[in-house]
Enzyme design. Structure first.
Site, PDB file in Angstrom:
ATOM      1  N   CYS A 276       0.870  -1.177   0.000  1.00  0.00           N
ATOM      2  CA  CYS A 276       0.000   0.000   0.000  1.00  0.00           C
ATOM      3  C   CYS A 276       0.909   1.229   0.000  1.00  0.00           C
ATOM      4  O   CYS A 276       2.124   1.100   0.110  1.00  0.00           O
ATOM      5  CB  CYS A 276      -0.858   0.043   1.254  1.00  0.00           C
ATOM      6  SG  CYS A 276      -1.878  -1.419   1.463  1.00  0.00           S
TER       7      CYS A 276
ATOM      8  N   ARG B 269       1.109   1.764  -6.044  1.00  0.00           N
ATOM      9  CA  ARG B 269       1.322   0.778  -4.983  1.00  0.00           C
ATOM     10  C   ARG B 269       0.017   0.115  -4.533  1.00  0.00           C
ATOM     11  O   ARG B 269       0.033  -0.798  -3.713  1.00  0.00           O
ATOM     12  CB  ARG B 269       1.954   1.459  -3.756  1.00  0.00           C
ATOM     13  CG  ARG B 269       3.292   2.079  -4.026  1.00  0.00           C
ATOM     14  CD  ARG B 269       3.798   2.818  -2.794  1.00  0.00           C
ATOM     15  NE  ARG B 269       4.102   1.904  -1.725  1.00  0.00           N
ATOM     16  CZ  ARG B 269       5.281   1.314  -1.545  1.00  0.00           C
ATOM     17  NH1 ARG B 269       6.267   1.561  -2.376  1.00  0.00           N
ATOM     18  NH2 ARG B 269       5.470   0.483  -0.542  1.00  0.00           N
TER      19      ARG B 269
ATOM     20  N   TRP C 251      -3.829  -1.562  -1.229  1.00  0.00           N
ATOM     21  CA  TRP C 251      -3.803  -2.799  -2.009  1.00  0.00           C
ATOM     22  C   TRP C 251      -4.203  -3.866  -1.000  1.00  0.00           C
ATOM     23  O   TRP C 251      -3.418  -4.252  -0.140  1.00  0.00           O
ATOM     24  CB  TRP C 251      -2.395  -3.039  -2.555  1.00  0.00           C
ATOM     25  CG  TRP C 251      -2.269  -4.336  -3.281  1.00  0.00           C
ATOM     26  CD1 TRP C 251      -1.768  -5.502  -2.799  1.00  0.00           C
ATOM     27  CD2 TRP C 251      -2.633  -4.596  -4.632  1.00  0.00           C
ATOM     28  NE1 TRP C 251      -1.817  -6.466  -3.761  1.00  0.00           N
ATOM     29  CE2 TRP C 251      -2.335  -5.943  -4.896  1.00  0.00           C
ATOM     30  CE3 TRP C 251      -3.204  -3.817  -5.647  1.00  0.00           C
ATOM     31  CZ2 TRP C 251      -2.576  -6.539  -6.136  1.00  0.00           C
ATOM     32  CZ3 TRP C 251      -3.438  -4.407  -6.873  1.00  0.00           C
ATOM     33  CH2 TRP C 251      -3.120  -5.748  -7.112  1.00  0.00           C
TER      34      TRP C 251
ATOM     35  N   ASN D 105       1.230   0.213   5.873  1.00  0.00           N
ATOM     36  CA  ASN D 105       1.666  -0.548   4.701  1.00  0.00           C
ATOM     37  C   ASN D 105       2.425  -1.753   5.231  1.00  0.00           C
ATOM     38  O   ASN D 105       3.425  -1.594   5.928  1.00  0.00           O
ATOM     39  CB  ASN D 105       2.575   0.311   3.817  1.00  0.00           C
ATOM     40  CG  ASN D 105       3.280  -0.523   2.744  1.00  0.00           C
ATOM     41  OD1 ASN D 105       2.701  -1.475   2.232  1.00  0.00           O
ATOM     42  ND2 ASN D 105       4.515  -0.164   2.438  1.00  0.00           N
ATOM     43  N   GLY D 106       1.944  -2.952   4.881  1.00  0.00           N
ATOM     44  CA  GLY D 106       2.627  -4.165   5.338  1.00  0.00           C
ATOM     45  C   GLY D 106       1.611  -5.229   5.708  1.00  0.00           C
ATOM     46  O   GLY D 106       0.421  -5.101   5.413  1.00  0.00           O
TER      47      GLY D 106
ATOM     48  N   LYS E  83       8.805 -16.012 -20.603  1.00  0.00           N
ATOM     49  CA  LYS E  83       9.327 -14.693 -20.246  1.00  0.00           C
ATOM     50  C   LYS E  83      10.118 -14.115 -21.419  1.00  0.00           C
ATOM     51  O   LYS E  83       9.939 -12.976 -21.806  1.00  0.00           O
ATOM     52  CB  LYS E  83      10.248 -14.846 -19.048  1.00  0.00           C
ATOM     53  CG  LYS E  83      10.240 -14.058 -17.839  1.00  0.00           C
ATOM     54  CD  LYS E  83       9.062 -13.649 -17.075  1.00  0.00           C
ATOM     55  CE  LYS E  83       7.726 -13.676 -17.690  1.00  0.00           C
ATOM     56  NZ  LYS E  83       6.633 -14.080 -16.881  1.00  0.00           N
TER      57      LYS E  83
ATOM     58  N   GLU F 138       7.786 -13.298 -24.557  1.00  0.00           N
ATOM     59  CA  GLU F 138       6.794 -12.220 -24.464  1.00  0.00           C
ATOM     60  C   GLU F 138       7.426 -10.828 -24.434  1.00  0.00           C
ATOM     61  O   GLU F 138       6.802  -9.879 -24.900  1.00  0.00           O
ATOM     62  CB  GLU F 138       5.819 -12.424 -23.303  1.00  0.00           C
ATOM     63  CG  GLU F 138       6.354 -12.190 -21.927  1.00  0.00           C
ATOM     64  CD  GLU F 138       5.310 -12.403 -20.818  1.00  0.00           C
ATOM     65  OE1 GLU F 138       4.148 -12.037 -21.001  1.00  0.00           O
ATOM     66  OE2 GLU F 138       5.703 -12.924 -19.755  1.00  0.00           O
TER      67      GLU F 138
ATOM     68  N   HIS G  37      12.946 -36.820 -29.986  1.00  0.00           N
ATOM     69  CA  HIS G  37      11.745 -37.305 -30.668  1.00  0.00           C
ATOM     70  C   HIS G  37      11.236 -36.295 -31.693  1.00  0.00           C
ATOM     71  O   HIS G  37      10.081 -36.395 -32.122  1.00  0.00           O
ATOM     72  CB  HIS G  37      10.667 -37.659 -29.638  1.00  0.00           C
ATOM     73  CG  HIS G  37      11.104 -38.757 -28.718  1.00  0.00           C
ATOM     74  ND1 HIS G  37      11.241 -40.073 -29.134  1.00  0.00           N
ATOM     75  CD2 HIS G  37      11.501 -38.742 -27.426  1.00  0.00           C
ATOM     76  CE1 HIS G  37      11.674 -40.814 -28.123  1.00  0.00           C
ATOM     77  NE2 HIS G  37      11.857 -40.022 -27.078  1.00  0.00           N
TER      78      HIS G  37
ATOM     79  N   LYS H  47      -2.116  -6.784 -19.407  1.00  0.00           N
ATOM     80  CA  LYS H  47      -1.804  -7.319 -18.083  1.00  0.00           C
ATOM     81  C   LYS H  47      -2.882  -8.291 -17.634  1.00  0.00           C
ATOM     82  O   LYS H  47      -2.593  -9.328 -17.063  1.00  0.00           O
ATOM     83  CB  LYS H  47      -1.674  -6.166 -17.086  1.00  0.00           C
ATOM     84  CG  LYS H  47      -1.287  -6.611 -15.675  1.00  0.00           C
ATOM     85  CD  LYS H  47       0.116  -7.215 -15.645  1.00  0.00           C
ATOM     86  CE  LYS H  47       0.531  -7.743 -14.305  1.00  0.00           C
ATOM     87  NZ  LYS H  47       1.639  -8.705 -14.405  1.00  0.00           N
TER      88      LYS H  47
HETATM   89  O1  M6R Z   1      -3.659 -12.702 -14.000  1.00  0.00           O
HETATM   90  P1  M6R Z   1      -3.338 -14.132 -14.324  1.00  0.00           P
HETATM   91  O2  M6R Z   1      -2.287 -14.723 -13.460  1.00  0.00           O
HETATM   92  O3  M6R Z   1      -4.576 -14.997 -14.347  1.00  0.00           O
HETATM   93  O4  M6R Z   1      -2.780 -14.092 -15.789  1.00  0.00           O
HETATM   94  C1  M6R Z   1      -2.451 -15.274 -16.455  1.00  0.00           C
HETATM   95  C2  M6R Z   1      -1.610 -14.985 -17.665  1.00  0.00           C
HETATM   96  O5  M6R Z   1      -2.291 -14.135 -18.542  1.00  0.00           O
HETATM   97  C3  M6R Z   1      -0.264 -14.347 -17.294  1.00  0.00           C
HETATM   98  O6  M6R Z   1       0.472 -15.159 -16.417  1.00  0.00           O
HETATM   99  C4  M6R Z   1       0.581 -14.101 -18.564  1.00  0.00           C
HETATM  100  O7  M6R Z   1       0.983 -15.311 -19.109  1.00  0.00           O
HETATM  101  C5  M6R Z   1       1.783 -13.204 -18.213  1.00  0.00           C
HETATM  102  N1  M6R Z   1       1.883 -12.130 -19.144  1.00  0.00           N
HETATM  103  C6  M6R Z   1       3.081 -13.903 -18.245  1.00  0.00           C
HETATM  104  O8  M6R Z   1       4.123 -13.057 -17.908  1.00  0.00           O
END
Ligand code: M6R
Length: 601
Positions: A2, A27, A75, A101-102, A479, A482, A498, A596
């Site tokens: 937070c 935050r 948060w 916060n914590g 990672k 993306e 295989h 996101k």
């Molecule tokens: O919010 P969520 O954890 O449900 O999201 C799932 C995926 O969309 C998320 O993990 C996505 O693969 C990320 N961009 C990976 O870094």
């Protein structure tokens, strides 16, 4: 995570608090509030929703006028985002008001004690416990009281406290959560983070662990835990406000990578009591688990399956959430379906949850966002206390999901008797060491940066491993692709022959994750096979296991028990992806075509 802010001086406080909170909204943004010292009373205004809702609420409100006040942007961790759970939290008489916060690990124990003394609670927060505890111990001196209360609190906290008996001061105290204090020409200001104060000053004090400070219009006095006065020097900051929001990092992703030790600690510590794992209300009598999720959360689930099966000997299946309802899963009343999600809003994961409930399964959500749809609809919830994650590529939420699976596996294994008390204690001790080991890896970024500089132009990258190393490779590969847009695949090393080995050619980059002692020799045989086809191999293994003679490049992680290696091996690989993307000049926090939170099926 937070954000807290406070001001005492000669200016009208409300605009300063609202401005500071605007800078701290990254935050947490599910609710916000302020408290103002107005003569001998403390006036509180708070509301669910983003800061804009609070701004509307106090607009034209003559009750919130004064020169001393504190504010909070939340948060949620304890209790869903609503008006009552918002901060500031007040003590029974309203004499004390607190922003926090914590995470207070022993809040239930303290709450029970206060309940026995006749205190009533109106919120679900751990912070209300602090407000009442201050009142309980108060004997006329707020500084003495806070020092006393500090000794009762376990967990992390940065607290800003107003006391109606001392209307011209703010008292602050902290442990394991940041708190910075600034001196401006018209008063003193404090906040969780520098951006909230940059408009007023560039010279700051850092409040140390378990230190207290009393802020008045003219002075800041620092005290240690024994109430001895401390002298401190200021530090100067030149950052612009945008850089400051990212904690001085260029991207949120790097900020979040470095937050992982704290995030993992905040996730595990509320569930450890008296040397044992503890989950309130979590039933045990299931004979089959499904774990379902998307993207990185699904990769965490694959690791969860492996360790729950290993330690608790329960049969676990993993299924992508987008496939779950088409796979006709075999669900009985003894099935627990675990849904893993950072956002708690991913459409496919929510649909899988609803499908599982519809078929009669019990559901457990492992979620980061309190008050999200998945958290609300699941029968049971375990929260990952990662705080807000802003970069599209998840890092700290994923690490916290792993941490929850470790806790669950140790808990289930102990309760089912598949691991004995000594084994459980050893695992728990090692789990508690993971944040420090992550910190150690983060302290040595240069080698990863160097390796990224050698490989940032790669066209294809293959991650290979066996067992948990393979599962970690799935996440490392996601990672990389993306944020760097490099084609990448993760392969169970034994499966290469295989088919996929046909893709290996001269100078293909193969990252060999070799952190399992048990599987090390087998993996090295796979390494020899790809090297014979001309691949460049980057080996990742434990410190002391020199692999320079087999691999072209090497990365090392601290030694840990085999089950915990995914929590460590992912860290240099997150960094590798980050540096590769950075060297390719890409928009790291907002990669193309991605969002996101994916709220479409
Ligand atoms: O919010 P969520 O954890 O449900 O999201 C799932 C995926 O969309 C998320 O993990 C996505 O693969 C990320 N961009 C990976 O870094």
């Amino acid at each position: 995570m937070c954000g807290i802010v406070g001001y005492v001086g000669t200016k009208e406080v409300t605009p300063i608090l609202l401005d500071g909170l605007t800078r701290l909204e990254y935050r947490g943004y599910d609710s916000a509030g302020i408290a103002i010292s107005a003569g001998d009373e403390l006036v509180v205004r708070k509301t669910k929703g983003r800061l804009a809702v609070l701004k509307d609420l106090v607009q034209g409100d003559t009750g919130v006028s004064g020169n001393v006040g504190i504010g909070h942007t939340r948060w949620a961790t304890h209790g869903e985002p609503n008006d009552v759970n918002s901060h500031p939290q007040e003590s029974r008489s309203g004499k004390f008001v607190v922003v926090h916060n914590g995470v207070i690990d022993n809040y239930l124990e303290l709450k029970n004690k206060l309940l026995r003394h006749g205190y009533e609670f109106i919120s679900e927060t751990d912070t209300e416990v602090i407000a009442h505890l201050i009142e309980y111990y108060y004997k006329g001196d707020i500084l003495d009281t806070l020092i006393r209360v500090q000794n009762k609190l376990e967990g992390s906290y940065a607290l800003g406290v107003l006391c109606a008996d001392a209307p011209d001061q703010i008292t602050v105290i902290r442990k394991d959560s940041p708190l910075i204090i600034g001196e401006c020409p018209h008063g003193k200001i404090m906040a969780s983070d520098i951006p909230a104060m940059l408009k007023y000053t560039r010279d700051f004090y850092e409040l140390g662990e378990k230190e207290t400070a009393v802020l008045t219009k003219d002075s800041i006095t620092f005290y240690d835990i024994n109430k001895e006065e401390l002298q401190k020097d200021t530090f100067h900051v030149d950052w612009d406000i945008d850089a400051a929001e990212k904690g001085g990092f260029e991207h949120f992703m790097m900020k979040e990578i470095t937050e992982q030790p704290r995030a993992v600690t905040d996730t595990i510590s509320p569930h450890i009591r008296d040397g044992k794992v503890f989950f309130e209300d979590l039933p045990l009598g299931f004979d089959k688990f499904y774990i379902t999720a998307c993207g990185s959360a699904y990769h965490a689930g694959i690791i969860g399956k492996n360790i729950i099966q290993q330690l608790a000997r329960i049969s676990v299946e993993t299924e992508l959430a987008s496939e779950f309802r088409y796979a006709n899963p075999i669900i009985t009343e003894n099935t627990l379906v675990i849904i893993v999600s950072q956002s708690g809003e991913t459409a496919d994961s929510l649909a899988a949850l609803r499908y599982a409930k519809d078929k009669g399964a019990a559901t457990l959500a492992i979620v980061n966002v309190v008050g999200s749809s998945i958290a609300k609809e699941a029968d049971y919830v375990i929260f990952t206390n990662a705080g807000p994650e802003i970069a599209v590529a998840t890092t700290k939420a994923y690490s916290c999901q792993l941490a929850v699976f470790y806790l669950l596996a140790i808990h289930l294994g102990t309760e089912r008797g598949t691991i004995d008390a000594e084994h459980a204690a050893r695992l728990l001790d090692e789990l508690k060491e993971i944040p420090a080991k992550i910190e150690k890896i983060l302290g040595d970024k240069e080698q990863v940066q160097f390796l990224a500089s050698r490989h940032y132009a790669a066209k294809d990258v293959f991650f290979i491993g066996r067992g948990l190393d393979y599962a970690a490779g799935l996440e490392a590969s996601l990672k990389l692709k993306e944020i760097s847009y490099i084609h990448s695949e993760a392969y169970a090393a034994g499966e290469l022959k295989h088919g996929t080995i046909a893709l290996i050619e001269k100078d293909s980059l193969v990252v060999a994750i070799a952190t399992s002692e048990k599987l090390f020799d087998k993996l090295m045989s796979n390494v020899m096979v790809v090297k014979a086809r001309g691949a460049q191999v980057l080996g990742l293994t434990w410190e002391g296991n020199g692999i320079e003679s087999t691999c072209d490049f090497a990365l090392y992680i601290p030694k840990t028990e085999d089950v915990f290696t995914p929590s460590l091996s992912i860290i240099p690989l997150q960094l590798f992806s980050y540096y590769v993307a950075s060297m390719r000049g890409l928009d790291i926090d907002k990669p193309r075509n991605l969002a996101k939170s994916v709220t479409i099926e």
